[in-house]
Design an enzyme around this catalytic site. Sequence first.
Site, mmCIF file in Angstrom:
data_model
loop_
_atom_site.group_PDB
_atom_site.id
_atom_site.type_symbol
_atom_site.label_atom_id
_atom_site.label_comp_id
_atom_site.label_asym_id
_atom_site.label_seq_id
_atom_site.Cartn_x
_atom_site.Cartn_y
_atom_site.Cartn_z
ATOM 1 N N LYS A 257 2.064 -3.135 9.841
ATOM 2 C CA LYS A 257 2.208 -4.322 10.757
ATOM 3 C C LYS A 257 3.083 -5.396 10.153
ATOM 4 C CE LYS A 257 -2.046 -4.983 10.923
ATOM 5 N NZ LYS A 257 -2.609 -4.076 10.014
ATOM 6 N N ARG B 126 -9.005 -8.982 15.496
ATOM 7 C CA ARG B 126 -9.697 -7.821 14.809
ATOM 8 C C ARG B 126 -10.972 -7.681 15.231
ATOM 9 N NH1 ARG B 126 -6.157 -8.406 9.484
ATOM 10 N NH2 ARG B 126 -6.736 -6.284 8.466
ATOM 11 N N ARG C 156 0.797 0.133 -2.842
ATOM 12 C CA ARG C 156 0.983 -1.353 -2.745
ATOM 13 C C ARG C 156 0.090 -2.098 -3.515
ATOM 14 N NH1 ARG C 156 -0.281 -4.041 3.090
ATOM 15 N NH2 ARG C 156 -2.401 -4.255 2.187
ATOM 16 N N ARG D 39 -2.943 -7.447 -5.151
ATOM 17 C CA ARG D 39 -3.681 -8.289 -4.386
ATOM 18 C C ARG D 39 -5.116 -8.038 -4.727
ATOM 19 N NH1 ARG D 39 -2.158 -7.738 2.077
ATOM 20 N NH2 ARG D 39 -4.283 -7.384 2.133
ATOM 21 N N ARG E 116 -12.101 -1.254 3.698
ATOM 22 C CA ARG E 116 -11.173 -1.820 4.716
ATOM 23 C C ARG E 116 -11.121 -1.222 5.972
ATOM 24 N NH1 ARG E 116 -7.279 -3.836 1.119
ATOM 25 N NH2 ARG E 116 -5.837 -4.168 2.840
#
Length: 209
Positions: free
Chosen positions: A13, A88, A127, A133, A144
């Site tokens: 996204k 969300r 990633r 992160r 998630r």
Amino acid sequence: MRVLLIGPPGAGKGTQAARIAAHFDLARIATGDLLREEITADTQLGRAAKAYVDRGDLVPDDLVITITKARVVKANTKGGYILDGYPRTLAQAKAAHRWATARGVPFDLALWFEIGTEELLARLVGRARQEGRSDDTEETIRHRLQVFQAQTSPLVDYYRQRGILVRIQAVGPVDAIAERICGVLHWHRANALAAGADRPEWTLGSADG
Ligand code: ADP
């Protein structure tokens, strides 16, 4: 033009939102980025949000609605926006619907990024290695994805019922996906479609080409 993106973490996204925003000169409003800015600046809101983000849980609706609404209202005065990571939950979607109808500026399209779980896990673990992160460990990633299924995926039906859902097959080269999306947005803009409940869902692209 006012567009929102629905898709699990890792569906691409953010990458596509940046391209669409540049191509159509829209503001890109990424709720995850807004939250991370608040956390880095150690604001009251950031402190309240941090534990949720680190666990991979959704931040409470009232906090997210507050920071996102301010940006949306500003972007409405300037040609439109693309929402990446909002809404969300159904409560967030209903809040957005209220602001939009109160101002006479409803969403044009909801783009649903469809992608399989195995592909997602592979992308997200990659990633995590590159970006470091704090919410990108394998355990939080799985969490998630579950949160997406439980809390965000009902939005697909919510926007389908409003006749603004477009399904995007989010597998394949980034450029090819970007072209599909830009194509549908150009088409939408040219036709200035009015929202209607009887409009069929559209599917663009396919995993097997
Ligand atoms: P990703 O799409 O990879 O999950 P984001 O940057 O969009 O990444 O979101 C990171 C985190 O920020 C989420 O896991 C969640 O904790 C929080 N967050 C982002 N958007 C929302 C939202 N609309 N509602 C609640 N929490 C959110």
